[in-house]
Design a protein around this motif. Structure first.
Motif, PDB file in Angstrom:
ATOM      1  N   ARG A  83     -30.371 111.394  69.675  1.00  0.00           N
ATOM      2  CA  ARG A  83     -30.633 111.000  71.078  1.00  0.00           C
ATOM      3  C   ARG A  83     -30.983 109.409  71.069  1.00  0.00           C
ATOM      4  N   PHE A  84     -30.422 108.795  72.132  1.00  0.00           N
ATOM      5  CA  PHE A  84     -30.899 107.372  72.117  1.00  0.00           C
ATOM      6  C   PHE A  84     -31.640 107.029  73.121  1.00  0.00           C
ATOM      7  N   LEU A  85     -32.451 106.158  73.138  1.00  0.00           N
ATOM      8  CA  LEU A  85     -33.621 105.756  74.399  1.00  0.00           C
ATOM      9  C   LEU A  85     -33.924 104.284  73.995  1.00  0.00           C
ATOM     10  N   ARG A  86     -33.585 103.489  75.030  1.00  0.00           N
ATOM     11  CA  ARG A  86     -33.577 102.038  75.247  1.00  0.00           C
ATOM     12  C   ARG A  86     -34.616 101.986  76.795  1.00  0.00           C
ATOM     13  N   ASP A  91     -42.753 102.154  80.004  1.00  0.00           N
ATOM     14  CA  ASP A  91     -42.186 102.972  80.952  1.00  0.00           C
ATOM     15  C   ASP A  91     -41.688 104.420  80.287  1.00  0.00           C
ATOM     16  N   THR A  92     -42.214 104.577  78.897  1.00  0.00           N
ATOM     17  CA  THR A  92     -41.877 105.672  78.217  1.00  0.00           C
ATOM     18  C   THR A  92     -42.921 106.748  78.220  1.00  0.00           C
ATOM     19  N   GLY A  93     -42.557 107.839  78.675  1.00  0.00           N
ATOM     20  CA  GLY A  93     -43.310 109.073  78.833  1.00  0.00           C
ATOM     21  C   GLY A  93     -43.810 109.762  77.723  1.00  0.00           C
ATOM     22  N   ASP A  94     -44.668 110.614  77.839  1.00  0.00           N
ATOM     23  CA  ASP A  94     -44.915 111.672  76.718  1.00  0.00           C
ATOM     24  C   ASP A  94     -43.516 112.735  76.206  1.00  0.00           C
ATOM     25  N   ALA A  95     -42.960 112.967  77.332  1.00  0.00           N
ATOM     26  CA  ALA A  95     -41.943 113.810  77.528  1.00  0.00           C
ATOM     27  C   ALA A  95     -40.705 113.190  76.733  1.00  0.00           C
ATOM     28  N   ASP A  96     -40.544 111.757  76.756  1.00  0.00           N
ATOM     29  CA  ASP A  96     -39.560 111.152  76.152  1.00  0.00           C
ATOM     30  C   ASP A  96     -39.652 110.786  74.715  1.00  0.00           C
ATOM     31  N   PHE A  97     -41.037 111.001  74.284  1.00  0.00           N
ATOM     32  CA  PHE A  97     -41.277 110.864  73.213  1.00  0.00           C
ATOM     33  C   PHE A  97     -41.221 112.152  72.487  1.00  0.00           C
ATOM     34  N   ASP A  98     -41.432 113.296  72.932  1.00  0.00           N
ATOM     35  CA  ASP A  98     -41.359 114.434  72.427  1.00  0.00           C
ATOM     36  C   ASP A  98     -39.660 114.856  72.223  1.00  0.00           C
ATOM     37  N   ASN A 104     -34.282 113.944  66.830  1.00  0.00           N
ATOM     38  CA  ASN A 104     -34.032 112.925  66.027  1.00  0.00           C
ATOM     39  C   ASN A 104     -34.848 113.093  64.490  1.00  0.00           C
ATOM     40  N   VAL A 105     -35.880 113.615  64.628  1.00  0.00           N
ATOM     41  CA  VAL A 105     -36.696 113.765  63.461  1.00  0.00           C
ATOM     42  C   VAL A 105     -36.746 115.219  62.932  1.00  0.00           C
ATOM     43  N   ARG A 106     -37.351 116.106  63.919  1.00  0.00           N
ATOM     44  CA  ARG A 106     -37.822 117.474  63.550  1.00  0.00           C
ATOM     45  C   ARG A 106     -36.495 118.149  63.283  1.00  0.00           C
ATOM     46  N   SER A 107     -35.573 118.092  63.911  1.00  0.00           N
ATOM     47  CA  SER A 107     -34.200 118.813  63.412  1.00  0.00           C
ATOM     48  C   SER A 107     -33.637 118.441  62.116  1.00  0.00           C
ATOM     49  N   VAL A 108     -33.955 117.387  61.719  1.00  0.00           N
ATOM     50  CA  VAL A 108     -33.497 116.783  60.352  1.00  0.00           C
ATOM     51  C   VAL A 108     -34.438 117.370  59.196  1.00  0.00           C
ATOM     52  N   GLN A 141     -36.736  99.730  72.257  1.00  0.00           N
ATOM     53  CA  GLN A 141     -36.335 100.640  71.465  1.00  0.00           C
ATOM     54  C   GLN A 141     -37.692 101.172  70.726  1.00  0.00           C
ATOM     55  N   SER A 142     -38.800 101.239  71.116  1.00  0.00           N
ATOM     56  CA  SER A 142     -39.920 101.601  70.339  1.00  0.00           C
ATOM     57  C   SER A 142     -40.005 103.102  69.884  1.00  0.00           C
ATOM     58  N   VAL A 143     -39.761 103.883  70.788  1.00  0.00           N
ATOM     59  CA  VAL A 143     -39.700 105.659  70.385  1.00  0.00           C
ATOM     60  C   VAL A 143     -38.564 105.705  69.620  1.00  0.00           C
ATOM     61  N   TYR A 144     -37.361 105.191  70.050  1.00  0.00           N
ATOM     62  CA  TYR A 144     -36.161 105.530  69.261  1.00  0.00           C
ATOM     63  C   TYR A 144     -36.172 104.751  68.028  1.00  0.00           C
TER      64      TYR A 144
END
Length: 243
Positions: A83-86, A91-98, A104-108, A141-144
């Motif tokens: 999943r991509f996020l710019r 403006d990025t919330g905890d829900a976006d991070f999770d 992108n990571v846990r599934s891998v 793109q900090s979280v992505y």
């Protein structure tokens, strides 16, 4: 002997191109995606589509188990779902991070863990889809970028850990790729045309890569011709990180 692969995020874009390339190379493929559109890839005895949310607790065992049940083995795992996020950090919330870390990571981590016993048995390999955003800084793109940086480092760590087990682990790092995924993200920009112009100017070849170009790199990293390659992050980025 026909080889068997699992590809996540297979319904469109890079994942779909990977499934087609692997099929044409003689693989039997289990193609997994949260979208029912993955069903379009069905081909009797060759491609088995599975509708699955990679973040679900039972997804890794179910998808990997389907491959082994259908074809008797597993030789390749392509962790492509993402999943991509710019968005600016403020403006990025905890829900976006999770959400991003879950996909992108846990599934891998979880799909690789589920697949590894079967890959060890067949001296198989893992190819992850990372990003140039995991290699260099990219505005908003900090979280992505964190998620893709995690994939880069996980790839290197697992390459070392799995080498004695006969399993290779590599990743591709695409730049901008001409997919629906990218078009949807760009459409949300205040000025899509200006955003596209910036993107193209940052890629020395002057265009975005195609999904098939990335797919070919993934298939190469899985092929016998790359038997000496593990722990490598192969950029498919039109020269982006060479600037």
């Amino acid at each position: 002997m026909e080889l068997v692969a699992v590809v996540t995020g297979a319904a469109r874009g890079i994942g779909r191109a990977v499934v087609v390339r692997l099929r044409d190379a003689g693989y039997r493929v289990v193609a997994a995606d949260v979208s029912p559109a993955v069903g379009d890839l069905a081909e009797a005895g060759r491609v088995v589509p599975v509708v699955a949310d990679v973040t679900a607790d039972d997804a890794p065992a179910a998808v990997v188990g389907r491959a082994v049940a259908e074809f008797g083995r597993l030789d390749l795992l392509v962790n492509n779902a993402g999943r991509f996020l710019r968005r600016p950090l403020l403006d990025t919330g905890d829900a976006d991070f999770d959400l991003l870390f879950g996909i992108n990571v846990r599934s891998v981590f979880r799909f690789t863990r589920a697949a590894l016993p079967h890959l060890i048995a067949g001296h198989g390999c893992v190819v992850n889809t990372a990003s140039i955003s995991g290699l260099v800084g990219v505005t908003n793109q900090s979280v992505y970028a964190m998620t893709k940086g995690a994939i880069v480092q996980l790839t290197r760590q697992l390459a070392i850990e799995c080498a004695p087990l006969g399993v290779r682990v590599n990743a591709v790092a695409p730049g901008a790729v001409d997919t629906e995924f990218m078009a949807e993200a760009r459409a949300a920009d205040p000025d899509p045309a200006a955003s596209l112009a910036v993107t193209l100017s940052n890629h020395p070849i002057g265009r975005m890569s195609t999904p098939d170009e990335v797919a070919r790199a993934i298939v190469f990293l899985a092929a016998p011709e790359s038997a000496g390659i593990t722990g490598t992050i192969l950029s498919v980025d039109g020269g982006y990180v060479a600037r």
